[in-house]
Design a protein around this motif. Sequence first.
Motif, PDB file in Angstrom:
ATOM      1  N   SER A 144      -6.034 -52.199  83.471  1.00  0.00           N
ATOM      2  CA  SER A 144      -7.363 -52.468  84.025  1.00  0.00           C
ATOM      3  C   SER A 144      -8.076 -51.197  84.469  1.00  0.00           C
ATOM      4  O   SER A 144      -9.294 -51.185  84.587  1.00  0.00           O
ATOM      5  CB  SER A 144      -7.253 -53.430  85.202  1.00  0.00           C
ATOM      6  OG  SER A 144      -6.743 -54.667  84.755  1.00  0.00           O
ATOM      7  N   GLU A 154     -19.484 -63.517  73.501  1.00  0.00           N
ATOM      8  CA  GLU A 154     -18.442 -64.099  74.338  1.00  0.00           C
ATOM      9  C   GLU A 154     -19.017 -64.342  75.719  1.00  0.00           C
ATOM     10  O   GLU A 154     -19.876 -63.575  76.168  1.00  0.00           O
ATOM     11  CB  GLU A 154     -17.268 -63.113  74.519  1.00  0.00           C
ATOM     12  CG  GLU A 154     -16.334 -63.009  73.354  1.00  0.00           C
ATOM     13  CD  GLU A 154     -15.231 -61.973  73.586  1.00  0.00           C
ATOM     14  OE1 GLU A 154     -14.419 -61.782  72.698  1.00  0.00           O
ATOM     15  OE2 GLU A 154     -15.205 -61.349  74.673  1.00  0.00           O
ATOM     16  N   ARG A 155     -18.531 -65.333  76.405  1.00  0.00           N
ATOM     17  CA  ARG A 155     -18.889 -65.461  77.815  1.00  0.00           C
ATOM     18  C   ARG A 155     -18.390 -64.195  78.522  1.00  0.00           C
ATOM     19  O   ARG A 155     -17.288 -63.727  78.267  1.00  0.00           O
ATOM     20  CB  ARG A 155     -18.223 -66.697  78.424  1.00  0.00           C
ATOM     21  CG  ARG A 155     -18.639 -66.895  79.889  1.00  0.00           C
ATOM     22  CD  ARG A 155     -17.729 -67.865  80.603  1.00  0.00           C
ATOM     23  NE  ARG A 155     -17.763 -69.197  80.026  1.00  0.00           N
ATOM     24  CZ  ARG A 155     -16.788 -70.081  80.152  1.00  0.00           C
ATOM     25  NH1 ARG A 155     -15.686 -69.761  80.796  1.00  0.00           N
ATOM     26  NH2 ARG A 155     -16.898 -71.270  79.621  1.00  0.00           N
ATOM     27  N   TYR A 156     -19.217 -63.597  79.367  1.00  0.00           N
ATOM     28  CA  TYR A 156     -18.806 -62.397  80.090  1.00  0.00           C
ATOM     29  C   TYR A 156     -18.053 -62.799  81.348  1.00  0.00           C
ATOM     30  O   TYR A 156     -18.575 -63.513  82.199  1.00  0.00           O
ATOM     31  CB  TYR A 156     -20.030 -61.542  80.447  1.00  0.00           C
ATOM     32  CG  TYR A 156     -19.658 -60.312  81.240  1.00  0.00           C
ATOM     33  CD1 TYR A 156     -19.003 -59.243  80.617  1.00  0.00           C
ATOM     34  CD2 TYR A 156     -19.928 -60.215  82.596  1.00  0.00           C
ATOM     35  CE1 TYR A 156     -18.629 -58.123  81.329  1.00  0.00           C
ATOM     36  CE2 TYR A 156     -19.564 -59.089  83.324  1.00  0.00           C
ATOM     37  CZ  TYR A 156     -18.910 -58.051  82.685  1.00  0.00           C
ATOM     38  OH  TYR A 156     -18.543 -56.946  83.391  1.00  0.00           O
ATOM     39  N   LEU A 157     -16.802 -62.347  81.437  1.00  0.00           N
ATOM     40  CA  LEU A 157     -15.991 -62.660  82.615  1.00  0.00           C
ATOM     41  C   LEU A 157     -16.265 -61.582  83.662  1.00  0.00           C
ATOM     42  O   LEU A 157     -16.181 -60.393  83.363  1.00  0.00           O
ATOM     43  CB  LEU A 157     -14.507 -62.700  82.233  1.00  0.00           C
ATOM     44  CG  LEU A 157     -14.143 -63.606  81.043  1.00  0.00           C
ATOM     45  CD1 LEU A 157     -12.643 -63.538  80.756  1.00  0.00           C
ATOM     46  CD2 LEU A 157     -14.553 -65.051  81.293  1.00  0.00           C
ATOM     47  N   GLN A 214      -9.711 -48.332  83.711  1.00  0.00           N
ATOM     48  CA  GLN A 214     -10.296 -47.637  82.570  1.00  0.00           C
ATOM     49  C   GLN A 214     -11.702 -47.190  82.915  1.00  0.00           C
ATOM     50  O   GLN A 214     -12.324 -47.707  83.826  1.00  0.00           O
ATOM     51  CB  GLN A 214     -10.324 -48.517  81.321  1.00  0.00           C
ATOM     52  CG  GLN A 214     -10.279 -50.021  81.543  1.00  0.00           C
ATOM     53  CD  GLN A 214     -10.249 -50.790  80.239  1.00  0.00           C
ATOM     54  OE1 GLN A 214     -11.229 -50.799  79.516  1.00  0.00           O
ATOM     55  NE2 GLN A 214      -9.153 -51.451  79.949  1.00  0.00           N
ATOM     56  N   HIS A 240      -7.343 -56.441  82.557  1.00  0.00           N
ATOM     57  CA  HIS A 240      -6.983 -56.198  81.158  1.00  0.00           C
ATOM     58  C   HIS A 240      -5.461 -56.248  81.077  1.00  0.00           C
ATOM     59  O   HIS A 240      -4.785 -55.352  81.570  1.00  0.00           O
ATOM     60  CB  HIS A 240      -7.524 -54.831  80.719  1.00  0.00           C
ATOM     61  CG  HIS A 240      -7.165 -54.471  79.323  1.00  0.00           C
ATOM     62  ND1 HIS A 240      -8.114 -54.135  78.382  1.00  0.00           N
ATOM     63  CD2 HIS A 240      -5.981 -54.410  78.685  1.00  0.00           C
ATOM     64  CE1 HIS A 240      -7.511 -53.875  77.232  1.00  0.00           C
ATOM     65  NE2 HIS A 240      -6.216 -54.036  77.397  1.00  0.00           N
ATOM     66  N   LYS A 299     -20.693 -58.225  71.384  1.00  0.00           N
ATOM     67  CA  LYS A 299     -19.701 -57.278  70.865  1.00  0.00           C
ATOM     68  C   LYS A 299     -19.847 -57.093  69.357  1.00  0.00           C
ATOM     69  O   LYS A 299     -20.141 -58.038  68.638  1.00  0.00           O
ATOM     70  CB  LYS A 299     -18.279 -57.757  71.180  1.00  0.00           C
ATOM     71  CG  LYS A 299     -17.999 -57.890  72.680  1.00  0.00           C
ATOM     72  CD  LYS A 299     -16.535 -58.196  72.957  1.00  0.00           C
ATOM     73  CE  LYS A 299     -16.288 -58.294  74.464  1.00  0.00           C
ATOM     74  NZ  LYS A 299     -14.858 -58.439  74.802  1.00  0.00           N
ATOM     75  N   HIS A 342     -14.170 -47.791  78.756  1.00  0.00           N
ATOM     76  CA  HIS A 342     -13.193 -48.357  77.834  1.00  0.00           C
ATOM     77  C   HIS A 342     -12.101 -47.384  77.429  1.00  0.00           C
ATOM     78  O   HIS A 342     -11.345 -47.634  76.499  1.00  0.00           O
ATOM     79  CB  HIS A 342     -13.871 -48.950  76.597  1.00  0.00           C
ATOM     80  CG  HIS A 342     -14.984 -49.885  76.967  1.00  0.00           C
ATOM     81  ND1 HIS A 342     -14.756 -51.045  77.658  1.00  0.00           N
ATOM     82  CD2 HIS A 342     -16.324 -49.800  76.798  1.00  0.00           C
ATOM     83  CE1 HIS A 342     -15.915 -51.653  77.882  1.00  0.00           C
ATOM     84  NE2 HIS A 342     -16.883 -50.914  77.388  1.00  0.00           N
ATOM     85  N   ARG A 350     -12.526 -50.526  89.846  1.00  0.00           N
ATOM     86  CA  ARG A 350     -13.766 -50.271  89.118  1.00  0.00           C
ATOM     87  C   ARG A 350     -14.812 -49.598  90.007  1.00  0.00           C
ATOM     88  O   ARG A 350     -15.553 -48.743  89.562  1.00  0.00           O
ATOM     89  CB  ARG A 350     -14.327 -51.588  88.585  1.00  0.00           C
ATOM     90  CG  ARG A 350     -14.509 -51.548  87.079  1.00  0.00           C
ATOM     91  CD  ARG A 350     -14.845 -52.905  86.523  1.00  0.00           C
ATOM     92  NE  ARG A 350     -13.643 -53.659  86.248  1.00  0.00           N
ATOM     93  CZ  ARG A 350     -13.655 -54.906  85.798  1.00  0.00           C
ATOM     94  NH1 ARG A 350     -14.787 -55.525  85.594  1.00  0.00           N
ATOM     95  NH2 ARG A 350     -12.535 -55.528  85.557  1.00  0.00           N
TER      96      ARG A 350
END
Length: 597
Positions: free
Chosen positions: A231, A201-204, A233, A209, A159, A236, A438
């Motif tokens: 959530s 960051e570790r990707y979850l 989206q 969200h 990021k 983003h 998603r």
Amino acid sequence: MFSKVLIANRGEIAVRIMRACEELGIATVAVYSEPDRDAIHVKRADEAYLLGPGPAAESYLATDRLIDAVNRSGAEAVHPGYGFLAENAAFAAALEDAGITFIGPPASAIEAMGSKTRARELMAKAGVPIVPGTTEPVRTFEDARKAIEDTIGYPVAVKAAGGGGGKGFRVALEDSQLQDAFEGAAREGEKFFSDATVYLERYLPDPRHVEVQVLADKHGNVIHLGERDCSLQRRHQKLIEEAPAPAVDAELRARIGKIATDAAAAVSYTGAGTIEGLLQEGDYFFLEMNTRVQVEHCVTEMVTGIDIVKEGIRVAYGEPLSISQDDVVMRGHAIECRINAEDASRNFSPAPGSIGAYREPAGPGVRVDSGVGPGSEISPMYDPMVAKLIVWDVDREQATARMVRALEEFEIEGLTTLLPFHQAILRTRQWRDAETCRDLIEDRAWLKELAFPRPEKGDGDEVAETVQQSYTVEVSGKRFDVKVIGPPVAGALNGAAPAREGAVGAKRAPRRSERAQSGGGGGADKLSSPLQGTVLKVAVEKGADVEEGALVCVIEAMKMENEITAHKAGTVAELPIAVGASVATGDTLAVINSAGE
Ligand code: MV4
């Protein structure tokens, strides 16, 4: 209380803030760009000042012109809304220095949260859980690889440190994808924020969200108003938000509420703000803080009954919050749908144009926040959000039914919007089961079914017998509405159509009926640009066969990348575009001949 506030924004949020000011007995000052002369936020304000031409850099982002308007109007405070200058620490500091109140947090809090690495470091120190990863910027690709091998592991999120809202966010599932992800995030960071610094960051894999609304005053009170789930989206961009979050119960609410108030207190926050986080299997991780009032604040207002905008104005003036944590009770369920001028069936491509007839839904539990009306123009120059439709009902299922009903009532003639997308998604099993949806949002075939019905041309353009005409004049850049009563005069000034008899202030802009149909205008084979921008990528070659919906090119406009897809299947006969070239709205991007032609 303040006697006069300048609203440094446009559209629905400017109107929302004016409503709060009016209720508090505060006079309102609007600012506007040239294409916004007839905008609703301008007409609604007690006085209004022209900033400059359409591009935001010359109008809504021009701090010197804004401060000039503050001084000319005598406003004591500025409300920035969201976007534009809302999270610009230098602007907040410039106002503070000039003795003008910035209705928002102190510049120092904006700055602390603006750098995502600094925010992560501060939050970790304050005991706020952050997504595991680095708090120091990662300088090189080799450093990134080492940090992943030593501690973080795959999959990893790369990021941009200056980022936020998903800009400059890339994922590497394995080592072979790391270089692309690292370079992509750095490039986007440089482009959007002039800062190529990235962190890891570790990707979850499948989080929700979940964000918490906070309010803080200058007397040390920091409270939270519960959470929202955002959530749903795409790229983003949030499309639907709801409160409470389906995955949060009272115990978890108290836990994430404490995390949020601790986070706000750690930067001496004041005003309305939001702690954004990820929720995965009961674990909550801080992502970033939005140091402003958000688009989706309304769902929280609906379930708590608290006016977030008014509280923000009160605390900026120095008053204590009007409620304590114990006064906050969440009741029922609220959902917000963002009604954007976008075509979901064409990759959510922007669909600016002019609105013909326009009627907002109403009835029990329905709220519409909008900054448009009949005849309004949705300019390709600004955010494509036309309106927000928010509903409340006693539970999620009934709120969903109410939203479907309200979407049905909403009439926006002549413009392609997300109304059919929202209708469709709210009727799916995935939405009913409170999944993140998603899969659906990325499903081309499903989205294509949402092809927007061709707008019908209304016949409402006839001019009534009039005895009263309204004109807008600008005297040294200050706006005045002038009413002329008498026989109809041909050739109205400024393009303003004469108002109907007795209908004070009702103006109808000339309709550019063809503009909304940008996709196919000027011949069925022609693919026209729906917006003005720069060609970033050309995905097809002349002579190639394309499927309907295939990517043709990517156009960057307002720093957003917009995918333009084929409006029909066929052969690319003409392709008058190249990477780096500028295109205007309506320019031909490609000519696609049908098979066999
Ligand atoms: C993430 C993530 C997974 N792991 N970070 C960042 C900005 C916001 N738009 C969503 N972001 C995400 N950050 C890590 N470390 C996944 C997302 C994400 C997401 C999260 C919850 C619900 C929907 C989402 C859609 C896209 C990305």
